[in-house]
Scaffold this motif. Structure first.
Motif, PDB file in Angstrom:
ATOM      1  N   MET A  25       0.833  -1.205   0.000  1.00  0.00           N
ATOM      2  CA  MET A  25       0.000   0.000   0.000  1.00  0.00           C
ATOM      3  C   MET A  25       0.867   1.253   0.000  1.00  0.00           C
ATOM      4  SD  MET A  25      -2.986  -1.137   2.654  1.00  0.00           S
ATOM      5  CE  MET A  25      -3.976   0.330   2.543  1.00  0.00           C
ATOM      6  N   ARG A  26       1.948   1.228   0.771  1.00  0.00           N
ATOM      7  CA  ARG A  26       2.862   2.374   0.814  1.00  0.00           C
ATOM      8  C   ARG A  26       3.509   2.594  -0.554  1.00  0.00           C
ATOM      9  NH1 ARG A  26       4.181   7.236   3.141  1.00  0.00           N
ATOM     10  NH2 ARG A  26       6.433   7.497   3.175  1.00  0.00           N
ATOM     11  N   LYS A  27       3.895   1.513  -1.203  1.00  0.00           N
ATOM     12  CA  LYS A  27       4.508   1.622  -2.525  1.00  0.00           C
ATOM     13  C   LYS A  27       3.530   2.245  -3.519  1.00  0.00           C
ATOM     14  CE  LYS A  27       6.558  -0.991  -6.275  1.00  0.00           C
ATOM     15  NZ  LYS A  27       6.630  -2.295  -6.911  1.00  0.00           N
ATOM     16  N   ALA A  58       3.794  -1.238  10.735  1.00  0.00           N
ATOM     17  CA  ALA A  58       2.329  -1.239  10.691  1.00  0.00           C
ATOM     18  C   ALA A  58       1.765  -2.506  11.330  1.00  0.00           C
ATOM     19  CB  ALA A  58       1.846  -1.109   9.248  1.00  0.00           C
ATOM     20  N   ARG A  59       2.378  -3.650  11.037  1.00  0.00           N
ATOM     21  CA  ARG A  59       1.879  -4.897  11.630  1.00  0.00           C
ATOM     22  C   ARG A  59       2.078  -4.920  13.143  1.00  0.00           C
ATOM     23  NH1 ARG A  59       4.630  -9.324   9.142  1.00  0.00           N
ATOM     24  NH2 ARG A  59       5.876  -7.917   7.898  1.00  0.00           N
ATOM     25  N   LYS A  60       3.204  -4.374  13.605  1.00  0.00           N
ATOM     26  CA  LYS A  60       3.436  -4.298  15.058  1.00  0.00           C
ATOM     27  C   LYS A  60       2.414  -3.385  15.723  1.00  0.00           C
ATOM     28  CE  LYS A  60       8.376  -5.260  14.978  1.00  0.00           C
ATOM     29  NZ  LYS A  60       9.726  -4.695  15.109  1.00  0.00           N
ATOM     30  N   ARG A  61       2.146  -2.247  15.079  1.00  0.00           N
ATOM     31  CA  ARG A  61       1.147  -1.318  15.628  1.00  0.00           C
ATOM     32  C   ARG A  61      -0.222  -1.981  15.687  1.00  0.00           C
ATOM     33  NH1 ARG A  61       1.701   4.424  14.844  1.00  0.00           N
ATOM     34  NH2 ARG A  61      -0.174   4.430  16.084  1.00  0.00           N
ATOM     35  N   GLN A  97     -10.948   0.576  12.614  1.00  0.00           N
ATOM     36  CA  GLN A  97     -10.484   1.798  13.261  1.00  0.00           C
ATOM     37  C   GLN A  97      -8.966   1.821  13.397  1.00  0.00           C
ATOM     38  OE1 GLN A  97     -12.714   1.710  16.912  1.00  0.00           O
ATOM     39  NE2 GLN A  97     -14.469   2.786  16.033  1.00  0.00           N
ATOM     40  N   VAL A  98      -8.384   0.707  13.798  1.00  0.00           N
ATOM     41  CA  VAL A  98      -6.933   0.621  13.951  1.00  0.00           C
ATOM     42  C   VAL A  98      -6.260   0.772  12.588  1.00  0.00           C
ATOM     43  CG1 VAL A  98      -5.023  -0.909  14.569  1.00  0.00           C
ATOM     44  CG2 VAL A  98      -7.001  -0.728  16.076  1.00  0.00           C
ATOM     45  N   GLU A  99      -6.807   0.127  11.567  1.00  0.00           N
ATOM     46  CA  GLU A  99      -6.215   0.244  10.234  1.00  0.00           C
ATOM     47  C   GLU A  99      -6.302   1.677   9.705  1.00  0.00           C
ATOM     48  OE1 GLU A  99      -7.771  -2.848   7.652  1.00  0.00           O
ATOM     49  OE2 GLU A  99      -5.968  -4.024   8.102  1.00  0.00           O
ATOM     50  N   LEU A 103      -3.105   3.714   8.490  1.00  0.00           N
ATOM     51  CA  LEU A 103      -3.051   4.311   7.160  1.00  0.00           C
ATOM     52  C   LEU A 103      -2.706   5.793   7.238  1.00  0.00           C
ATOM     53  CD1 LEU A 103      -6.080   2.605   5.400  1.00  0.00           C
ATOM     54  CD2 LEU A 103      -3.668   2.104   5.073  1.00  0.00           C
ATOM     55  N   ASN A 104      -3.334   6.491   8.153  1.00  0.00           N
ATOM     56  CA  ASN A 104      -3.085   7.939   8.272  1.00  0.00           C
ATOM     57  C   ASN A 104      -1.696   8.243   8.806  1.00  0.00           C
ATOM     58  OD1 ASN A 104      -5.500   9.149   7.292  1.00  0.00           O
ATOM     59  ND2 ASN A 104      -6.541   8.459   9.151  1.00  0.00           N
TER      60      ASN A 104
END
Length: 109
Positions: A25-27, A58-61, A97-99, A103-104
């Protein structure tokens, strides 16, 4: 024939297969909206490292925030025993909500 030698810059498609959802997604975001940064990372050879770091962070968060969000929303063992579908809906809402936060803060920053 040409007098120019053009280097092969980039990384293989196999390297991108190891990226998770958030790295991909970042790419895509960088390619579409921050092409200067994308090209800079690509030319310096640090794009894959950057994407892998974003994905792992992101996965850790997600792993850290989900239990806290679920607890705050009222997901309990009693709810799981008496209303499993309600719990599933609650957990889906918490994950969304977490995602959105991830993302932001990581992907679209």
């Amino acid at each position: 024939m040409s007098d120019y030698e053009i280097p092969a810059i980039g990384f293989s498609e196999a390297a991108t297969e190891n990226l998770g959802k958030y790295g991909r997604m970042r790419k895509q975001y960088l390619q579409a909206h921050r092409s200067g940064l994308y090209n800079s990372l690509l030319l310096s050879g640090t794009l894959y490292t950057h994407l892998l770091e974003i994905d792992q962070t992101a996965r850790k968060r997600l792993d850290l925030m989900m239990p806290e969000m679920a607890k705050a929303a009222g997901a309990t063992k009693e709810l799981k025993a008496h209303a499993p579908l309600r719990l599933a809906g609650l957990m889906n809402t918490c994950k969304a909500q977490v995602e959105e936060i991830i993302l932001n803060e990581l992907i679209w920053d």
